[in-house]
Design an enzyme around this catalytic site. Structure first.
Site, PDB file in Angstrom:
ATOM      1  CE1 TYR A   7      10.210  35.253  30.001  1.00  0.00           C
ATOM      2  CE2 TYR A   7       8.077  35.494  29.208  1.00  0.00           C
ATOM      3  CZ  TYR A   7       9.126  36.178  28.783  1.00  0.00           C
ATOM      4  OH  TYR A   7       9.736  36.689  27.954  1.00  0.00           O
ATOM      5  CG  ASP A  23      14.954  42.756  32.254  1.00  0.00           C
ATOM      6  OD1 ASP A  23      15.324  43.512  31.413  1.00  0.00           O
ATOM      7  OD2 ASP A  23      14.061  42.298  33.674  1.00  0.00           O
TER       8      ASP A  23
END
Length: 247
Positions: free
Chosen positions: A116, A58
């Protein structure tokens, strides 16, 4: 025609994610444009460059390691290509490694799992140092409760409650581990899974934060995990980093 695997890192602050979008800066735009120039320089017939990324990111999300592959003809040394790319790319994108891989290799579909990390900065003194590199947290937060609730996310679960909306597609992911590294006021949450849905990490972290701040109950968290409703507790993009892709 050969297939090349690229490992890069980037600061995503100035980009609208990895994937190409018209009229806005993206990481894919940058690497394809610079590769096209380097590979086709002084050649009468130009070859098209298409980079296949390991994941979408994103706007504002960063990467410590991001992998993409490109099928192309290139007859020079790969160290030359790495140096040329790093000279041409903006300073917030860096190439760390380029290697030839089998033609069938696909950086997205061959990934076995990803890690992540999410960075939280508990900003009691209004520090300027993590404005774009971590989510600044001002509300009182019980870190012990964040760690306590994180165990609910482990294992093979339906994470549709942590994506954009409840969809019919397969929402099952296997979350292998979640760890916390505390160096107060900086806290790093590491999450490894076989796959991730869009917004999944940010909504997991946002949900843990909201629980630790007393805004939601454990029953709410269980409802999200049973896909009875969608969590709208979304942590900001600037704290998220793709750390590692495993093949």
């Amino acid at each position: 025609m050969k297939n090349y695997k690229f490992s890069i890192s980037f600061v995503g602050t100035n980009y609208s994610g990895w994937q190409y979008q018209p009229n806005v800066p993206t990481i894919q735009n940058e690497v394809e444009e610079k590769l096209y120039y380097i590979v086709n320089k002084k050649k009468p017939i130009k070859q098209k460059i298409r980079a296949i990324g390991c994941s979408r990111t994103d706007k504002g999300v960063h990467a410590i390691e991001f992998v993409f592959n490109v099928k192309m003809e290139f007859d020079k040394d790969l160290n030359f290509l790495k140096k040329a790319l790093n000279s041409a790319l903006p300073k917030d994108i860096k190439v760390h490694n380029i290697e030839e891989v089998p033609l069938e290799f696909n950086s997205r579909f061959d990934a076995l799992k990803k890690t992540y990390i999410y960075k939280l900065f508990f900003d009691e003194k209004n520090s300027p140092f993590f404005q774009d590199r971590a989510m600044l947290v001002y509300k009182p937060t019980d870190l012990g409760k964040m760690m306590e609730i994180s165990y609910l996310f482990l294992g093979y679960k339906d994470f549709r409650g942590f994506t954009k909306e409840l969809e019919d597609e397969n929402g099952y992911c296997f979350v292998e581990n979640i760890t916390f590294k505390v160096d107060y006021p900086l806290v790093e949450i590491s999450i490894t899974a076989n796959r991730f849905l869009r917004y999944m990490v940010r909504r997991m972290v946002g949900t843990m934060l909201s629980y630790a701040q007393g805004l939601i109950s454990i029953d709410d968290v269980n409802d999200f995990l049973q896909a009875k409703k969608v969590s709208n507790h979304t942590a900001k993009a600037n704290g998220l980093y793709l750390k590692k892709v495993y093949y």
